[in-house]
Design a protein around this motif. Sequence first.
Motif, PDB file in Angstrom:
ATOM      1  N   LYS A 158       0.843  -1.193   0.000  1.00 20.49           N
ATOM      2  CA  LYS A 158       0.000   0.000   0.000  1.00 20.49           C
ATOM      3  C   LYS A 158       0.878   1.242   0.000  1.00 20.49           C
ATOM      4  N   ILE A 159       0.433   2.291  -0.711  1.00 15.58           N
ATOM      5  CA  ILE A 159       1.108   3.586  -0.683  1.00 15.58           C
ATOM      6  C   ILE A 159       0.060   4.677  -0.547  1.00 15.58           C
ATOM      7  N   ASN A 160       0.471   5.870  -0.132  1.00 16.24           N
ATOM      8  CA  ASN A 160      -0.481   6.981  -0.028  1.00 16.24           C
ATOM      9  C   ASN A 160      -0.283   7.961  -1.180  1.00 16.24           C
ATOM     10  N   GLU A 161      -1.120   9.003  -1.217  1.00 15.83           N
ATOM     11  CA  GLU A 161      -1.088   9.966  -2.304  1.00 15.83           C
ATOM     12  C   GLU A 161       0.247  10.711  -2.366  1.00 15.83           C
ATOM     13  N   ALA A 162       0.804  11.023  -1.202  1.00 15.28           N
ATOM     14  CA  ALA A 162       2.075  11.762  -1.168  1.00 15.28           C
ATOM     15  C   ALA A 162       3.175  10.994  -1.882  1.00 15.28           C
ATOM     16  N   CYS A 163       3.155   9.679  -1.747  1.00 13.56           N
ATOM     17  CA  CYS A 163       4.161   8.833  -2.398  1.00 13.56           C
ATOM     18  C   CYS A 163       4.083   8.989  -3.914  1.00 13.56           C
ATOM     19  N   LYS A 164       2.856   9.000  -4.435  1.00 11.88           N
ATOM     20  CA  LYS A 164       2.678   9.152  -5.879  1.00 11.88           C
ATOM     21  C   LYS A 164       3.174  10.511  -6.347  1.00 11.88           C
ATOM     22  N   ASN A 165       2.942  11.530  -5.525  1.00 10.19           N
ATOM     23  CA  ASN A 165       3.358  12.882  -5.905  1.00 10.19           C
ATOM     24  C   ASN A 165       4.876  13.027  -5.885  1.00 10.19           C
ATOM     25  N   ILE A 166       5.507  12.404  -4.907  1.00 12.69           N
ATOM     26  CA  ILE A 166       6.960  12.516  -4.782  1.00 12.69           C
ATOM     27  C   ILE A 166       7.668  11.867  -5.967  1.00 12.69           C
ATOM     28  N   TYR A 167       7.184  10.691  -6.385  1.00 11.66           N
ATOM     29  CA  TYR A 167       7.864   9.945  -7.444  1.00 11.66           C
ATOM     30  C   TYR A 167       7.245  10.171  -8.823  1.00 11.66           C
ATOM     31  N   ASN A 168       6.126  10.956  -8.873  1.00  9.44           N
ATOM     32  CA  ASN A 168       5.419  11.196 -10.140  1.00  9.44           C
ATOM     33  C   ASN A 168       5.025   9.884 -10.814  1.00  9.44           C
ATOM     34  N   MET A 169       4.519   8.951 -10.027  1.00  5.61           N
ATOM     35  CA  MET A 169       4.110   7.637 -10.514  1.00  5.61           C
ATOM     36  C   MET A 169       2.759   7.274  -9.911  1.00  5.61           C
ATOM     37  N   GLU A 170       2.107   6.268 -10.501  1.00  6.41           N
ATOM     38  CA  GLU A 170       0.808   5.829 -10.022  1.00  6.41           C
ATOM     39  C   GLU A 170       0.955   4.637  -9.084  1.00  6.41           C
ATOM     40  N   SER A 171      -0.159   4.310  -8.391  1.00  9.48           N
ATOM     41  CA  SER A 171      -0.132   3.199  -7.432  1.00  9.48           C
ATOM     42  C   SER A 171       0.291   1.900  -8.093  1.00  9.48           C
ATOM     43  N   GLY A 172      -0.178   1.699  -9.342  1.00 10.61           N
ATOM     44  CA  GLY A 172       0.153   0.457 -10.043  1.00 10.61           C
ATOM     45  C   GLY A 172       1.633   0.279 -10.309  1.00 10.61           C
ATOM     46  N   ASP A 173       2.377   1.402 -10.295  1.00  7.89           N
ATOM     47  CA  ASP A 173       3.828   1.310 -10.493  1.00  7.89           C
ATOM     48  C   ASP A 173       4.544   0.837  -9.232  1.00  7.89           C
ATOM     49  N   PHE A 174       3.820   0.831  -8.098  1.00  3.61           N
ATOM     50  CA  PHE A 174       4.414   0.451  -6.812  1.00  3.61           C
ATOM     51  C   PHE A 174       3.807  -0.831  -6.243  1.00  3.61           C
ATOM     52  N   VAL A 175       2.486  -0.830  -6.070  1.00  2.00           N
ATOM     53  CA  VAL A 175       1.805  -1.924  -5.374  1.00  2.00           C
ATOM     54  C   VAL A 175       2.030  -3.238  -6.110  1.00  2.00           C
ATOM     55  N   GLY A 176       2.458  -4.243  -5.351  1.00  2.00           N
ATOM     56  CA  GLY A 176       2.722  -5.555  -5.914  1.00  2.00           C
ATOM     57  C   GLY A 176       4.160  -5.755  -6.359  1.00  2.00           C
TER      58      GLY A 176
END
Length: 585
Positions: A158-176
């Motif tokens: 799981k990630i939060n919105e701030a994480c997406k903003n910091i890396y300029n990526m979407e949840s799907g690029d992280f989760v899993g």
Amino acid sequence: MLPYDLSEIFESILYERKILSFLDTLNKKLVIVDKDENIIFINEQATNLLGKRASVFLGKKISDYLYGANVKAVLEKGHCLTNVNSAFYDFKNVVDITPLEINRDIIGAVVILKDLSSDDMMIDTLKLCNSISRELEMVFTSTYDEIIVCDHTGKILKINEACKNIYNMESGDFVGRNVRILEEKGIFNPSVTLRVIEKQKRISITQKTESGKVLIVTGTPIFDSKGRFVNVISMAKDITEIYALKEELSKAQKTAEAYYYELDILRQEKTKPRGMIYKSDKMDKTMRQAQKVARVDSNVLITGESGVGKSMLAKSIHQESTRLSEPFVSINCGAIPETLMESELFGYEGGAFTGARKEGKLGKLSIADKGTLFLDEVSELSLQMQVKLLKAIQEKSFTKVGGTELQTSEFRLIAATNRNLKDLVSRGAFREDLFYRLNVIPIEIPPLRDRKEDIIILVNHFWDLLNAKFGTNKKIDAGAYDVLVDYHWPGNVRELQNCIERIMVTVEKDTVHVCDLPALLVDSTLDIVEKRGIIPLKEAIEEVEKSLILKTYAQFKNTYKTAGALGVSQSTIVRKLKKFGCCDV
């Protein structure tokens, strides 16, 4: 029509004495209906709750007593149903309704009554938990700091919105995905999660992202009730602006230092012997000794490695002496052939030898009369020439080559060498009496590597001179200064001056960065690490890494080729080069 008689099945099941006894002993308030919603059984727990005998309800429609729960829907669709807002015979209850099936045919339903008053606390607790869960989710989603939740293997859950903003990526690029893969790709480096997994303790680090942001990241291990390591929660605060301010402060400090050095040069022009530029305590001690010597006429022997400035110190002594207005005559004993040295020192009469001028020639000793004679690299004189020089020094008189008339000269003698004269005397390569005649007042100039405070001030001095000479306005990046200071300069000031001129001529950019410096300066890192002896491993690795990357980039002048040669990603090379001061990549 079913292929069997349901009433007989119910009768055989429900009225078996052991079954009935069992259902009565259950700690559940139980009501059983047939497929037509008729009550066919109600146990003792239910009758105790309702305060009525079972006969009051048997054979009656459950819909006559149960309000707010749709038993018919359960019988028709076969789905279980839980209804909190229901009532049975004026008693509020939580109702669970479950269909009874035989061979996938619904033959009735089981209704379990739960006294609402006894479950109020549980319901309130559930509501409170739900409320807390929603609030925590809101905090998780809206917090300004990055939050990443991983399992014990490093897989992102799981990630939060701030994480997406910091890396300029979407949840799907992280989760899993596993953080190890993201670290290898340079999305963030290093990964605090991997370190927490390894150490299973709370760890804080500074992390840099692929986009260039700087984060302070804290990873915390999570353990279950049995003490098993199950998750890692990492929280990161973006300190890019703070880091940038720190960099700006560092640059401002470098600029201030540069201005200080320039002011120091101006001050030295007023207060110190001309030509000598320094800041270090070691060199200051040497110069104070030279100033004292300048007031007397004693012979001086200047020693030091090649390129440290022995000739300039000799000129400084002359300029501070009472002989300032008289000639300063310099002769390099290692640059003149032995056959010509005597005539160079003492002069010759006309026609003294083949090729000699008719009018003859004055020697350096005659020219230096009342002034200063400087014999550079005096150790290179032959033994025969040393004898003649010794006599001239002692008597202040000599005879020209081919002449008979005695010449005199009242000169002040300063000699210099980069060799150990004592060692030469012990080996018979230098006359002992001449050594003691020269070594009245010895002055040693320390090598440039032992007075690093002088490097930057000398760099600035040569840089300004060359900018004025070539009509340019080039600058040096702060990172390049660090490399210049760290280099060991075996050729001392002379090598430094030549290196600065080479950089000024060959680098076309207005600002010189680390990657623009000659490879020789970068290659010296391993030597520096070895000379420093035992140092922290991390520091040594960083020095070697810096040397290798800068050396490779200096060869290819391309980040992709550099990355290929070193077997890392291009983004890693770009990030490292920027860290090392190559701001143009």
